[in-house]
Design a protein around this motif. Structure first.
Motif, PDB file in Angstrom:
ATOM      1  N   VAL A  54       0.845  -1.204   0.000  1.00 58.18           N
ATOM      2  CA  VAL A  54       0.000   0.000   0.000  1.00 58.18           C
ATOM      3  C   VAL A  54       0.874   1.245   0.000  1.00 58.18           C
ATOM      4  O   VAL A  54       0.654   2.198   0.734  1.00 58.18           O
ATOM      5  CB  VAL A  54      -1.007   0.016   1.179  1.00 58.18           C
ATOM      6  CG1 VAL A  54      -2.150   0.979   0.886  1.00 58.18           C
ATOM      7  CG2 VAL A  54      -1.559  -1.369   1.459  1.00 58.18           C
TER       8      VAL A  54
ATOM      9  N   LEU B 270      -7.356  -3.625  -0.180  1.00 57.85           N
ATOM     10  CA  LEU B 270      -6.037  -4.232   0.039  1.00 57.85           C
ATOM     11  C   LEU B 270      -5.837  -5.421  -0.884  1.00 57.85           C
ATOM     12  O   LEU B 270      -4.810  -5.534  -1.569  1.00 57.85           O
ATOM     13  CB  LEU B 270      -5.912  -4.664   1.499  1.00 57.85           C
ATOM     14  CG  LEU B 270      -4.610  -5.358   1.898  1.00 57.85           C
ATOM     15  CD1 LEU B 270      -3.432  -4.399   1.829  1.00 57.85           C
ATOM     16  CD2 LEU B 270      -4.732  -5.956   3.309  1.00 57.85           C
TER      17      LEU B 270
ATOM     18  N   THR C  21       0.750   0.171   7.326  1.00 55.25           N
ATOM     19  CA  THR C  21      -0.489  -0.255   6.702  1.00 55.25           C
ATOM     20  C   THR C  21      -1.434  -0.715   7.800  1.00 55.25           C
ATOM     21  O   THR C  21      -1.113  -1.639   8.543  1.00 55.25           O
ATOM     22  CB  THR C  21      -0.252  -1.387   5.686  1.00 55.25           C
ATOM     23  OG1 THR C  21       0.524  -0.878   4.585  1.00 55.25           O
ATOM     24  CG2 THR C  21      -1.572  -1.919   5.140  1.00 55.25           C
TER      25      THR C  21
ATOM     26  N   GLN D 267     -10.099  -4.187   3.629  1.00 52.43           N
ATOM     27  CA  GLN D 267      -9.619  -5.498   3.198  1.00 52.43           C
ATOM     28  C   GLN D 267      -9.902  -5.737   1.719  1.00 52.43           C
ATOM     29  O   GLN D 267      -9.100  -6.355   1.005  1.00 52.43           O
ATOM     30  CB  GLN D 267     -10.251  -6.602   4.047  1.00 52.43           C
ATOM     31  CG  GLN D 267      -9.723  -6.652   5.466  1.00 52.43           C
ATOM     32  CD  GLN D 267      -8.224  -6.864   5.523  1.00 52.43           C
ATOM     33  OE1 GLN D 267      -7.706  -7.829   4.959  1.00 52.43           O
ATOM     34  NE2 GLN D 267      -7.518  -5.977   6.194  1.00 52.43           N
TER      35      GLN D 267
ATOM     36  N   TYR E 123      -3.999  -3.608  -4.010  1.00 52.88           N
ATOM     37  CA  TYR E 123      -2.603  -3.448  -3.605  1.00 52.88           C
ATOM     38  C   TYR E 123      -1.814  -4.752  -3.501  1.00 52.88           C
ATOM     39  O   TYR E 123      -0.585  -4.733  -3.626  1.00 52.88           O
ATOM     40  CB  TYR E 123      -2.530  -2.700  -2.273  1.00 52.88           C
ATOM     41  CG  TYR E 123      -2.986  -1.271  -2.383  1.00 52.88           C
ATOM     42  CD1 TYR E 123      -2.193  -0.316  -3.006  1.00 52.88           C
ATOM     43  CD2 TYR E 123      -4.219  -0.862  -1.879  1.00 52.88           C
ATOM     44  CE1 TYR E 123      -2.599   1.001  -3.123  1.00 52.88           C
ATOM     45  CE2 TYR E 123      -4.633   0.456  -1.989  1.00 52.88           C
ATOM     46  CZ  TYR E 123      -3.820   1.377  -2.616  1.00 52.88           C
ATOM     47  OH  TYR E 123      -4.229   2.683  -2.740  1.00 52.88           O
TER      48      TYR E 123
ATOM     49  N   VAL F 275      -6.565   1.089   4.864  1.00 57.94           N
ATOM     50  CA  VAL F 275      -7.168   0.526   3.658  1.00 57.94           C
ATOM     51  C   VAL F 275      -8.120  -0.600   4.037  1.00 57.94           C
ATOM     52  O   VAL F 275      -7.865  -1.360   4.976  1.00 57.94           O
ATOM     53  CB  VAL F 275      -6.056   0.024   2.705  1.00 57.94           C
ATOM     54  CG1 VAL F 275      -5.214  -1.061   3.354  1.00 57.94           C
ATOM     55  CG2 VAL F 275      -6.622  -0.454   1.382  1.00 57.94           C
TER      56      VAL F 275
END
Length: 235
Positions: free
Chosen positions: A107, A127, A154, A124, A131, A122
């Motif tokens: 991220v 993510l 993160t 889930q 990312y 972020v």
């Protein structure tokens, strides 16, 4: 040989081209390494560890390092990352041509000026879908030898000492068996800027215990004192 910047090569959408470029780079790297070794020159930039590719997702055009990436698309980034890694590392069953490194986990897409203290919060869903996609491809399919942790946090965890990223996802879920290196200075950031720890010894211990094998920086010099302070054992 100087090739176009990654963002330019990504615009070709050509996986075979990226693998060929990686192959040329690693061939030249091997030649330069062997020549240096013949002169007992083991200095920086003479080895076989290549901190590439950058598979971060380019979401903000103000991010100064966006040109190192393959752009904004997670799927394309994964495809080109795998191809480039295969070109760099080669296909010999025993030896790597060079050791590639997927970075910066994870991220990490700016803001550049805040990267040493920023907490990337972020969901889930974002993510996993945005990312982590390319990193997973680089590990599971590309068999990348190395991964580099990001500067930022993160979801509250410093990336270079994150049990979620480095242990749960990278090693346990994806089966990564290579080594993790920190972004340069990122272990120092854990106490100096993220304020998650208070001392270099605490930062070094936290990073090692959570799966960071190698420190680009000076903080792992504190590991001896960390052992003396009971923050971790030699084992």
């Amino acid at each position: 040989t100087v090739f176009p910047q990654s963002i330019g090569m990504a615009a070709s959408f050509d996986q075979e081209l990226l693998e060929e470029v990686g192959n040329v780079i690693s061939t030249e790297a091997r030649a330069k390494h062997h020549e240096a070794a013949r002169h007992e020159d083991r200095g920086i930039y003479k080895g076989l560890t290549f901190w590439s590719p950058n598979v971060n997702i380019f979401r903000d055009p103000r991010w100064g390092r966006g040109q190192e990436t393959y752009g904004e698309d997670p799927y394309l980034t994964g495809r080109l990352g795998v191809a480039f890694i295969k070109g760099l590392q080669g296909d010999d069953p025993k030896y790597l041509k060079v050791a590639a490194c997927a970075k910066h986990f994870a991220v990490h897409s700016g803001p550049e000026s805040l990267r040493h203290e920023f907490d990337a919060v972020v969901s889930q869903k974002d993510l996993r879908e945005t990312y982590l996609t390319a990193f997973r491809d680089c590990v599971v399919e590309g068999k990348v030898e190395s991964g580099m942790g990001a500067y930022n946090r993160t979801n509250g965890e410093p990336c270079c000492a994150s049990p979620t990223l480095l242990q749960k996802i990278l090693r346990d879920e994806w089966g990564f068996s290579g080594h993790v290196v920190s972004a340069c200075g990122a272990i120092n950031d854990i106490h100096a800027h993220h304020k998650v720890t208070s001392t270099p010894e605490e930062s070094a211990a936290l990073a090692v215990k959570n799966g960071c094998d190698l420190n680009c920086g000076r903080v792992f010099e504190s590991l001896g004192n960390a052992v003396k302070q009971g923050l971790l054992t030699e084992d």
